[in-house]
Design a protein around this motif. Structure first.
Motif, PDB file in Angstrom:
ATOM      1  N   GLU A 173       6.985   2.969   3.440  1.00  0.00           N
ATOM      2  CA  GLU A 173       8.098   2.915   2.491  1.00  0.00           C
ATOM      3  C   GLU A 173       7.529   2.685   1.097  1.00  0.00           C
ATOM      4  OE1 GLU A 173      11.214   0.084   3.553  1.00  0.00           O
ATOM      5  OE2 GLU A 173      10.382   0.096   5.583  1.00  0.00           O
ATOM      6  N   ASN A 174       8.103   3.336   0.129  1.00  0.00           N
ATOM      7  CA  ASN A 174       7.682   3.150  -1.252  1.00  0.00           C
ATOM      8  C   ASN A 174       8.786   2.405  -1.984  1.00  0.00           C
ATOM      9  OD1 ASN A 174       6.665   3.249  -3.812  1.00  0.00           O
ATOM     10  ND2 ASN A 174       6.710   5.466  -4.006  1.00  0.00           N
ATOM     11  N   ASN A 175       8.605   1.101  -2.156  1.00  0.00           N
ATOM     12  CA  ASN A 175       9.582   0.270  -2.853  1.00  0.00           C
ATOM     13  C   ASN A 175       9.206   0.080  -4.318  1.00  0.00           C
ATOM     14  OD1 ASN A 175      10.961  -0.093  -0.410  1.00  0.00           O
ATOM     15  ND2 ASN A 175       9.655  -1.818   0.131  1.00  0.00           N
ATOM     16  N   THR A 176       8.479   1.048  -4.852  1.00  0.00           N
ATOM     17  CA  THR A 176       8.043   0.969  -6.247  1.00  0.00           C
ATOM     18  C   THR A 176       8.614   2.157  -7.009  1.00  0.00           C
ATOM     19  OG1 THR A 176       6.060   2.366  -6.122  1.00  0.00           O
ATOM     20  CG2 THR A 176       5.836   0.094  -5.379  1.00  0.00           C
ATOM     21  N   GLU A 177       8.390   2.150  -8.305  1.00  0.00           N
ATOM     22  CA  GLU A 177       8.784   3.297  -9.114  1.00  0.00           C
ATOM     23  C   GLU A 177       7.623   4.277  -9.288  1.00  0.00           C
ATOM     24  OE1 GLU A 177      10.730   2.144 -12.726  1.00  0.00           O
ATOM     25  OE2 GLU A 177      12.031   0.732 -11.667  1.00  0.00           O
ATOM     26  N   THR A 178       6.473   3.963  -8.689  1.00  0.00           N
ATOM     27  CA  THR A 178       5.298   4.817  -8.773  1.00  0.00           C
ATOM     28  C   THR A 178       5.401   5.908  -7.723  1.00  0.00           C
ATOM     29  OG1 THR A 178       3.990   2.922  -9.484  1.00  0.00           O
ATOM     30  CG2 THR A 178       2.786   4.870  -8.722  1.00  0.00           C
ATOM     31  N   LYS A 179       5.434   7.141  -8.185  1.00  0.00           N
ATOM     32  CA  LYS A 179       5.563   8.273  -7.277  1.00  0.00           C
ATOM     33  C   LYS A 179       4.345   8.340  -6.348  1.00  0.00           C
ATOM     34  CE  LYS A 179       7.030  13.056  -7.446  1.00  0.00           C
ATOM     35  NZ  LYS A 179       7.366  14.176  -8.285  1.00  0.00           N
ATOM     36  N   PHE A 180       4.592   8.569  -5.086  1.00  0.00           N
ATOM     37  CA  PHE A 180       3.574   8.732  -4.045  1.00  0.00           C
ATOM     38  C   PHE A 180       2.783   7.459  -3.742  1.00  0.00           C
ATOM     39  CE2 PHE A 180       3.801  13.009  -6.114  1.00  0.00           C
ATOM     40  CZ  PHE A 180       4.546  13.616  -5.118  1.00  0.00           C
ATOM     41  N   ALA A 181       3.242   6.296  -4.162  1.00  0.00           N
ATOM     42  CA  ALA A 181       2.512   5.052  -3.883  1.00  0.00           C
ATOM     43  C   ALA A 181       2.387   4.813  -2.381  1.00  0.00           C
ATOM     44  CB  ALA A 181       3.211   3.873  -4.550  1.00  0.00           C
ATOM     45  N   GLY A 182       3.449   5.087  -1.629  1.00  0.00           N
ATOM     46  CA  GLY A 182       3.397   4.913  -0.181  1.00  0.00           C
ATOM     47  C   GLY A 182       2.361   5.804   0.468  1.00  0.00           C
ATOM     48  N   GLN A 183       2.312   7.069   0.046  1.00  0.00           N
ATOM     49  CA  GLN A 183       1.333   8.008   0.606  1.00  0.00           C
ATOM     50  C   GLN A 183      -0.087   7.599   0.236  1.00  0.00           C
ATOM     51  OE1 GLN A 183       2.339  11.973  -0.659  1.00  0.00           O
ATOM     52  NE2 GLN A 183       4.429  11.803   0.109  1.00  0.00           N
ATOM     53  N   ARG A 184      -0.286   7.193  -1.007  1.00  0.00           N
ATOM     54  CA  ARG A 184      -1.627   6.810  -1.458  1.00  0.00           C
ATOM     55  C   ARG A 184      -2.130   5.592  -0.694  1.00  0.00           C
ATOM     56  NH1 ARG A 184      -1.534   6.610  -7.884  1.00  0.00           N
ATOM     57  NH2 ARG A 184      -3.705   6.015  -7.562  1.00  0.00           N
ATOM     58  N   PHE A 185      -1.249   4.579  -0.535  1.00  0.00           N
ATOM     59  CA  PHE A 185      -1.699   3.384   0.173  1.00  0.00           C
ATOM     60  C   PHE A 185      -1.865   3.656   1.666  1.00  0.00           C
ATOM     61  CE2 PHE A 185      -1.374  -1.042   1.764  1.00  0.00           C
ATOM     62  CZ  PHE A 185      -2.495  -1.535   1.115  1.00  0.00           C
ATOM     63  N   ARG A 186      -1.072   4.525   2.222  1.00  0.00           N
ATOM     64  CA  ARG A 186      -1.235   4.915   3.626  1.00  0.00           C
ATOM     65  C   ARG A 186      -2.618   5.522   3.843  1.00  0.00           C
ATOM     66  NH1 ARG A 186       1.995   9.918   6.442  1.00  0.00           N
ATOM     67  NH2 ARG A 186       1.232   9.633   8.566  1.00  0.00           N
ATOM     68  N   ASP A 187      -3.063   6.388   2.947  1.00  0.00           N
ATOM     69  CA  ASP A 187      -4.401   6.979   3.058  1.00  0.00           C
ATOM     70  C   ASP A 187      -5.485   5.910   2.947  1.00  0.00           C
ATOM     71  OD1 ASP A 187      -3.354   9.521   3.398  1.00  0.00           O
ATOM     72  OD2 ASP A 187      -3.627  10.099   1.295  1.00  0.00           O
TER      73      ASP A 187
END
Length: 192
Positions: free
Chosen positions: A47-61
């Motif tokens: 889940e991305n609970n931030t305003e930063t686009k793709f933060a969830g994907q980046r941290f998942r990687d």
């Protein structure tokens, strides 16, 4: 004599800064279950609970890379998990994995557990002219057969360093801070 006192003062101050930065993440591990039975997992989209686009994907990687480099678990390739989610979850217009879907996930992808997470901060902050990143996240490992959370950890990591700020050094980038946070969170998994 003054130089010795100054050296002792600076050494104590440095030790306090180091100790303050080494706190352990908040975590939970189910006492009734040993994690030794978990050999292979799937890492679901965070889940991305931030305003930063793709933060969830980046941290998942980042988390997936840390799991593999530490040898914690075998991880299902992302394309396989995305295919399963497209077929099972999106087609039923649900956002979360219910128990029946988790069982099918376990059978189809041959996993004992799935890792889910949420990114709560993935931003750049500023203190005067000094810019530094902050990353905050929560991860949880869920048994696919029972739906029980068998491990969960959450914390934040900052790239702010007083020494760097005072002496004009650049802060680490957001990916470096993300890797540090992922390592700290995953280090709380016992039995691995």
């Amino acid at each position: 004599m003054i130089n010795v006192q100054r050296y002792v003062f600076v050494s104590i101050l440095a030790l306090l800064f180091f100790a303050a930065g080494c706190s352990s993440p908040r975590h939970f591990a189910a006492e009734s279950l040993e994690l030794d039975y978990v050999k292979r997992i799937v890492v679901l989209p965070f889940e991305n609970n931030t305003e930063t686009k793709f933060a969830g994907q980046r941290f998942r990687d980042i988390v997936t890379t840390e799991i593999l480099s530490a040898g914690l678990f075998d991880v299902v390739e992302r394309g396989e998990s995305q295919r399963f989610l497209r077929e099972e979850v999106v087609s039923k217009e649900q956002e979360i994995i219910d128990q029946a879907t988790a069982l099918r996930l376990g059978q189809e992808l041959n996993v004992e557990a799935y890792l889910a997470g949420a990114v709560n901060d993935f931003s750049e902050r500023q203190n005067g002219s000094y810019n530094y990143p902050v990353v905050a996240a929560t991860l949880r490992l869920v048994d696919v057969k029972t739906g029980q959370i068998i491990w969960q950890a959450g914390d934040s990591e900052s790239g702010y360093r007083t020494f760097d700020r005072l002496f004009g050094f650049a802060a680490p980038d957001i990916n470096q801070v993300g890797y540090r946070l992922a390592r700290r969170l995953l280090s709380t998994i016992k039995g691995r």
